[in-house]
Design an enzyme around this catalytic site. Sequence first.
Site, PDB file in Angstrom:
ATOM      1  N   GLY A 163      14.945  34.413  10.803  1.00 56.74           N
ATOM      2  CA  GLY A 163      13.675  33.699  10.890  1.00 56.74           C
ATOM      3  C   GLY A 163      13.856  32.199  10.980  1.00 56.74           C
ATOM      4  CB  SER A 216      17.803  48.086  12.472  1.00 57.18           C
ATOM      5  OG  SER A 216      19.139  48.502  12.298  1.00 57.18           O
ATOM      6  N   GLY A 236       9.184  35.799   7.232  1.00 55.32           N
ATOM      7  CA  GLY A 236      10.583  35.691   6.823  1.00 55.32           C
ATOM      8  C   GLY A 236      11.248  34.509   7.480  1.00 55.32           C
ATOM      9  CB  SER A 246      12.301  30.563   4.093  1.00 49.10           C
ATOM     10  OG  SER A 246      12.655  31.805   3.501  1.00 49.10           O
ATOM     11  CE1 TYR A 252      15.935  47.215   7.474  1.00 48.81           C
ATOM     12  CE2 TYR A 252      17.514  48.293   8.923  1.00 48.81           C
ATOM     13  CZ  TYR A 252      16.707  47.215   8.623  1.00 48.81           C
ATOM     14  OH  TYR A 252      16.661  46.133   9.466  1.00 48.81           O
TER      15      TYR A 252
END
Length: 660
Positions: free
Chosen positions: A390, A515, A384, A386, A528
């Site tokens: 990240g 998280s 991740g 991009s 999640y």
Amino acid sequence: MGCFVTGATGFIGRHVVAELLARGERLWLLVRPGSRSRLDALIREWGASAQQIIPIEGDLTQPLLGVSEGQRRELRGAIRHCFHLGALYDLNADAAQLESANVQGTANVIDFARDTQTGCLHFVSSVAAAGRYRGTFTEAMFQEAGVLDHPYFRTKHEAEALVRETCPVAWRIYRPGIVVGHSRTGITDKIDGPYYLFKAIQTLRDYLPRWVPLIGFEGGHINLVPVDFVAAALTHLALLPGPDRQCFHLTDPIDRRVGAVFNVFARAAHAPTMTLRVEPGPWAALLGPGMSAPEWRQPAQRVIRQLLDELGIPRTLPGMLNLPTSFDSRQAQALLAPAGIQVPPLEDYAWRLWDYWERCLDSRQHGRQALPAVVGGKTVLITGGSAGIGRATALKLAAVGARVIIVARDAAKLASVSTEIKAQGGWVSTYRCDIADPAACDQLIAQVLAEHGRVDILINNAGRSIRRAIDNTYDRCHDYERLMRINYLAAVRMTLGLLPAMVQHGAGHVVNISSIGVLTNAPRFASYNASKAALEAFSRCAAAEYAARGIHFTVINLPLVRTAMVAPTKIYERLALLRPEQAAERIGAALIHRPERVVTPLGTLAQLVELFAPKLGRAVMSEGFRMFPESAAAGGAPTAETQLSPEARALTTLARVVHG
């Protein structure tokens, strides 16, 4: 006439020299050729003239200190006082190094004093010369020393014996306690002795509120003295006429135990203190005789060693925290009292020691300097990479010398980040891959290993989130499945694929981005939170399995970060979210210190509530679920998110205060 000083550039030595200069003494300072620049800097700091200080090149470990015959001839009859402060004080040094510096060095000083017809030799010994004597060790005692089971204890005792038995000139001996920083500035030159406990105190402060009561050990006796007291006392006693062939304890007359000292520094750090302190005996009785059996001893030692390594504490330190000796310093006190020289109470200056350590010596406060040493030249793979967290992490690590590999699905965004990194002079390699696809993920791993050999640091950052109440997911089991594929299974697949090379190399670090919702059990995030909780469970198990093989696992429980992932939920526009760059700072700190978990104060509070008052936690979360509406993206009313109640607005204000 003047004074000759060894160890003048050392921590105690530089303060003693300053005291002697203040008294108008002329000084000859022994200095190794390699330390000449350090001495020159100190001479400028002291503001001394060429007439006050004369450097003498030599070496403590050489016969007659390596001082030439011509210089010794010039010094004969001119040295009124020879201060021997040069020694090796490192508890981690091996026996041969300690023998050479402390014993042979002292023998060479004695020969030098004889050859130069020195007036009086002032030898700085240590309370360590008493060994593990049980009871009160007086200034008149020496042969009564207890067990000398550490090379430092033994070499200080042997060096003192040489002075007592072989020195042909007048002598005086000084035994300082454990020397800490300056009582008025806190300044010290290195982390040693009680400073090794500071990281443990800091960790407690970070994870527990100050009011949480702790149970701990009383520990042995520990005697701390600030360097300014030692220098002032030593200089005053040395220049007094009369008391030759005597020993003086430069120690705190207040007898303290390790547990009490720990609490003094904990209060200075605003950390929890040990409300109840017990001797080791009761704990041993509770554990039973079986726990002391050989089959238990080795595993326990391994656990203790690992804990010490995590906190940066030398493995020899615990043995120093159970000393049975207290020290009587009445003779020294009587001679110092007329000059008003006394040990300041530890409670009055502990905060200065802590403040200086945290500002100037704690690596956590100097992450910008520490991070290049940790990641420089290392291969770091970020999934991740991009966008969002990240991207910010890739830019940060590439800027300090990491070889960054970024993986993402969007080729255009990957190219954009690659351009940014190369523009700042960093190294980067990009791979386009949907790691939620098992076949594509396996192919990626094989290609990375073929082209780079191994990955030193893996940051499992790729993920997605869905904010939707459970009663809106009765027919959406695929929500749970797709989050498990990317947040859990893809991260596990990446980890399993890269671990063998880490094991073969004997080092590695896996960082799993999780998280705060896992700790707070935030409503509307069941899918999640479940996927991230699964990843955390995997990480904790792996941390135990790979700890002895040099591979570390860290979970970072980030609060909400302002990225594209949270953009669909309009209510977040009202919250004080972290910026991606702030999240990257926390990841950088995790790479430096390699903790098993990085958590915010709100996350710590959630853990405590879950442990001590779970029903209260459920009530708070239930009320939050009622206050904050479903997002339009999850099936709620289009305008509900922008029409918050006064209670909800108050809660968002509170979140701004405590979430970070």
